[in-house]
Design a protein around this motif. Structure first.
Motif, PDB file in Angstrom:
ATOM      1  N   GLN A  17       0.932  -1.426  -0.273  1.00  0.00           N
ATOM      2  CA  GLN A  17      -0.021  -0.080   0.161  1.00  0.00           C
ATOM      3  C   GLN A  17       0.686   1.129   0.103  1.00  0.00           C
ATOM      4  OE1 GLN A  17      -2.840  -0.228   3.246  1.00  0.00           O
ATOM      5  NE2 GLN A  17      -3.245   1.980   2.715  1.00  0.00           N
ATOM      6  N   GLY A  51      -0.122   4.463  -5.281  1.00  0.00           N
ATOM      7  CA  GLY A  51      -0.670   6.081  -5.370  1.00  0.00           C
ATOM      8  C   GLY A  51       1.227   6.568  -5.774  1.00  0.00           C
ATOM      9  N   GLY A  84      -7.543  10.334   2.938  1.00  0.00           N
ATOM     10  CA  GLY A  84      -6.006  10.298   1.349  1.00  0.00           C
ATOM     11  C   GLY A  84      -4.457   9.682   1.999  1.00  0.00           C
ATOM     12  N   ARG A  85      -4.078   8.821   3.085  1.00  0.00           N
ATOM     13  CA  ARG A  85      -3.037   7.758   3.548  1.00  0.00           C
ATOM     14  C   ARG A  85      -3.714   6.837   2.969  1.00  0.00           C
ATOM     15  NH1 ARG A  85       0.073   7.595   9.368  1.00  0.00           N
ATOM     16  NH2 ARG A  85      -1.632   6.703   9.534  1.00  0.00           N
ATOM     17  N   GLY A  91      -5.736   5.837   0.560  1.00  0.00           N
ATOM     18  CA  GLY A  91      -5.798   5.390  -1.007  1.00  0.00           C
ATOM     19  C   GLY A  91      -4.240   6.135  -1.688  1.00  0.00           C
ATOM     20  N   ARG A  92      -3.538   7.093  -0.628  1.00  0.00           N
ATOM     21  CA  ARG A  92      -2.770   7.349  -1.523  1.00  0.00           C
ATOM     22  C   ARG A  92      -3.044   8.049  -3.019  1.00  0.00           C
ATOM     23  NH1 ARG A  92       0.667   8.423   2.418  1.00  0.00           N
ATOM     24  NH2 ARG A  92       1.824   7.302   3.342  1.00  0.00           N
ATOM     25  N   GLY A  93      -3.860   8.633  -3.151  1.00  0.00           N
ATOM     26  CA  GLY A  93      -3.983   9.403  -4.338  1.00  0.00           C
ATOM     27  C   GLY A  93      -4.451  10.396  -4.156  1.00  0.00           C
ATOM     28  N   SER A 130      -9.060   9.350  -6.630  1.00  0.00           N
ATOM     29  CA  SER A 130      -8.424   7.554  -6.406  1.00  0.00           C
ATOM     30  C   SER A 130      -9.015   7.117  -5.674  1.00  0.00           C
ATOM     31  CB  SER A 130      -7.577   7.701  -7.635  1.00  0.00           C
ATOM     32  OG  SER A 130      -6.246   8.683  -6.782  1.00  0.00           O
ATOM     33  N   SER A 131      -8.695   7.950  -4.572  1.00  0.00           N
ATOM     34  CA  SER A 131      -7.980   8.026  -3.169  1.00  0.00           C
ATOM     35  C   SER A 131      -9.732   6.501  -2.623  1.00  0.00           C
ATOM     36  CB  SER A 131      -7.592   8.534  -2.030  1.00  0.00           C
ATOM     37  OG  SER A 131      -6.401   8.668  -1.652  1.00  0.00           O
ATOM     38  N   ARG A 161      -9.674   3.334  -4.534  1.00  0.00           N
ATOM     39  CA  ARG A 161      -9.490   2.869  -3.668  1.00  0.00           C
ATOM     40  C   ARG A 161      -9.592   1.649  -3.321  1.00  0.00           C
ATOM     41  NH1 ARG A 161      -3.599   6.212  -5.707  1.00  0.00           N
ATOM     42  NH2 ARG A 161      -3.208   5.380  -7.597  1.00  0.00           N
ATOM     43  N   THR A 206      -6.139  15.086  -0.161  1.00  0.00           N
ATOM     44  CA  THR A 206      -5.103  15.571  -1.190  1.00  0.00           C
ATOM     45  C   THR A 206      -3.517  15.691   0.063  1.00  0.00           C
ATOM     46  OG1 THR A 206      -6.101  16.549  -2.119  1.00  0.00           O
ATOM     47  CG2 THR A 206      -3.186  16.748  -2.467  1.00  0.00           C
ATOM     48  N   ALA A 253      -2.364  12.677   1.517  1.00  0.00           N
ATOM     49  CA  ALA A 253      -1.262  10.842   0.545  1.00  0.00           C
ATOM     50  C   ALA A 253      -0.546  11.646   0.853  1.00  0.00           C
ATOM     51  CB  ALA A 253      -2.182  11.416  -0.841  1.00  0.00           C
TER      52      ALA A 253
END
Length: 463
Positions: free
Chosen positions: A22, A26, A88-89, A91-93, A97-98, A101, A254, A257
C-alpha cells in the motif's frame, strides 16, 4: 485494490507486507512529520481567520462564542479532518482516486471530483482577494496611504480597474512556482511562512495593545456574553469550525496522501486544530483593540481589511510599518491557503491524465487564472454588470463553492468513513475506545450537523 490490503492478522493489524504494498501505491511524494503539520496549518489559516472569525466572535458573545466554536471544532471539525487525512493516506492518491481505491466503487470517485471542483472554484476567486492583499502590502509599506486619504474611494477605485488582474496573476505565478516543486516545495514554503506569520501576529498584537482604548476591544472580544448565543450562533460556529479547517474541498485528503505512515494522525489532527485556534485568537487580539482604539465598526470582510484598518494604521505612529506588516500577514495567510487549494486539482490532473507535475501545474494555474478573471473584474470592474439576483460573478462562485459544494464534500467523507470503508480503523491507528468515539461522531453527529449547516448557509432553511 489488492485483496491482501483488507486481510488482517490475529491482532487486527494489517500485515507488514501488505502495508509495504500500500505504501508503494499511489503518489511517491511525502511530507516529513513536522512538514505536514506546517502545511496543514497553512491550509487552515486563511483570510477567514483574520477578518471573519473576530467579527463573528464579537457579534455572538465574545468568549462565549469562542467556547462554542471550540466545542464545534471538537465535535465536527477534528473528526472530519481526521477522516479526510485517513482516506488520503489510505488511498495514496487524489481526492477522487483514494475513495475508489479504498471502496472499489467508482461512484465514490465522482463525489471526490465534486470536492476537487470546489477547490478549483475557490482558488479562482481566492487568488483575487490574495492579490488585493499583496497590492495593499506594497502600498502601505511604501507609505502611499497617508493620513487623510479617502480609503473607501481608494479601495473601490482599485477594484474597479484592471490592476486586480495583474495582482491575481502575480498570486497565481507565486502559487504555481511553489506547487510545481511538489510536496517538498509546499513543505519548505510553509516551514518558512507559518512561523513568520506567528512572529508578525505577535509583533502587531503587542503594538495595538498599547493603543489608548485597546483594553475595551480586548474586553469586547474575550468577555463572555452567553445571552448572545442563539440557534443561529450555533450554526455559524459549526460552519466556521468546518470551513476554517479546509474541509470538504479535498485539500486534507490530498495532503493526507503525502503523510508518512509512521505519523500519528490523531496527534497531527490535534496539532492542526490547535494551530487554527491559536491563529484565530491572535487575529482577534489585533482586530478588536485596533477597531475600538480608532472607533471603527468591525464590519465583516473587505470593508474592514481594506478600508477601516488602513485608516487606523495611518493614524498611529509608524503606521506605515505596522500597516505594511499587517498586509504582509494577510498575504501570507492567503498564499498558504491558495497553495493547498491549487494542489488539489493539480494532483488530480497528474493522476487522471498522467501528466507530469510541471505540465499539470502550468495548465491548472492557467485555467484557474482564466476562470478567475470574471471574479476579478465583476466587483466594480469591467464586467461589473455580471450580476444576478443581487450577486456578482465573484459572489456566485463563492456561494456555490463555499455553501453548497464544501458541505456536500464534507458529508460525503463522513458517510464514506462512517459506513462505506470497513478498514478505517487500521489506517487511523486509534485505540479501540478513541476509534469507537470517532466512528460514532462520524456516523451520527457530524452528518446531522453538516446537513444543518448546509441548509443554513445555502439559504434553504432559516433558523
Amino acid at each position: 485494490m489488492d485483496k491482501e490490503l483488507h486481510q488482517q492478522n490475529g491482532d487486527g493489524q494489517v500485515r507488514q507486507g501488505d502495508t509495504a504494498r500500500q505504501e508503494d501505491s499511489g503518489t511517491a511524494e511525502r511530507f516529513s512529520r513536522s512538514g505536514f503539520i506546517f502545511a496543514a496549518i497553512g491550509s487552515s489559516v486563511g483570510l477567514g481567520n483574520m477578518w471573519k472569525f473576530p467579527y463573528i466572535t464579537g457579534q455572538y458573545g465574545g468568549a462565549a462564542f469562542f467556547l462554542l466554536f471550540t466545542i464545534c471544532l471538537l465535535l465536527i471539525g477534528l473528526p472530519v479532518l481526521m477522516a479526510e487525512l485517513t482516506v488520503g493516506r489510505g488511498g495514496r492518491g487524489s481526492a477522487s482516486s483514494s475513495l475508489v481505491r479504498l471502496s472499489g466503487r467508482k461512484i465514490w470517485g465522482g463525489f471526490g471530483v465534486l470536492s476537487i471542483a470546489g477547490a478549483f472554484f475557490i482558488t479562482s476567486f481566492y487568488t483575487v482577494v490574495a492579490g488585493w492583499t499583496l497590492h495593499y502590502a506594497v502600498l502601505t509599506s511604501a507609505n502611499a496611504l497617508g493620513k487623510g486619504t479617502d480609503f473607501a474611494a481608494t479601495f473601490f477605485s482599485f477594484i474597479g480597474g484592471w490592476w486586480p488582474v495583474a495582482w491575481q496573476a502575480a498570486v497565481m505565478l507565486i502559487t504555481g512556482w511553489i506547487v510545481v516543486r511538489g510536496a517538498s516545495g509546499i513543505e519548505k514554503f510553509n516551514r518558512i511562512l507559518i512561523p513568520a506569520l506567528l512572529v508578525i501576529l505577535i509583533i502587531i498584537m503587542i503594538r495595538v495593545l498599547q493603543l489608548p482604548g485597546a483594553s475595551e476591544g480586548v474586553s469586547f472580544f474575550l468577555k463572555p456574553d452567553f445571552g448572545k448565543l442563539t440557534n443561529e450562533s450555533l450554526l455559524v460556529a459549526l460552519g466556521h469550525a468546518f470551513f476554517s479547517l479546509s474541509l470538504g474541498m479535498g485539500t486534507m485528503m490530498t495532503y493526507g496522501a503525502y503523510v508518512d505512515r509512521r505519523q500519528s494522525l490523531g496527534a497531527a489532527t490535534l496539532a492542526v486544530g490547535g494551530g487554527d485556534l491559536m491563529y484565530a485568537l491572535l487575529a482577534g487580539m489585533i482586530i478588536f483593540p485596533t477597531t475600538f482604539a480608532f472607533g471603527i465598526e468591525p464590519a465583516q470582510g473587505p470593508g474592514l481589511a481594506f478600508i477601516g484598518l488602513p485608516a487606523a494604521f495611518s493614524a498611529m505612529p509608524l503606521g506605515w510599518l505596522f500597516g505594511g506588516l499587517f498586509f504582509v500577514l494577510l498575504a501570507i495567510a492567503a498564499l498558504t491557503s491558495v497553495v493547498s487549494l491549487l494542489e488539489v486539482p493539480v494532483a488530480y490532473a497528474m493522476e487522471r491524465w498522467r501528466l507530469s507535475r510541471s505540465t499539470a501545474t502550468v495548465s491548472t494555474t492557467v485555467l484557474c487564472f482564466l476562470f478567475g478573471l470574471p471574479s476579478a473584474l465583476s466587483v466594480g470592474g469591467a464586467v461589473g454588470w455580471l450580476h444576478w439576483e443581487g450577486k456578482s460573478f465573484f459572489d456566485w462562485v463563492d456561494f456555490i463553492a463555499s455553501n453548497i459544494i464544501l458541505p456536500l464534500g464534507g458529508l460525503m467523507v463522513t458517510l464514506f468513513v462512517g459506513y462505506a470503508w470497513k478498514h478505517a480503523a487500521q489506517e487511523a491507528g486509534l485505540t479501540a475506545g478513541w476509534f469507537r468515539l470517532w466512528l460514532f461522531l462520524l456516523r451520527y453527529v457530524a452528518p446531522v450537523l453538516i446537513v444543518l449547516v448546509f441548509l443554513h448557509t445555502s439559504g434553504i432553511w432559516s433558523f
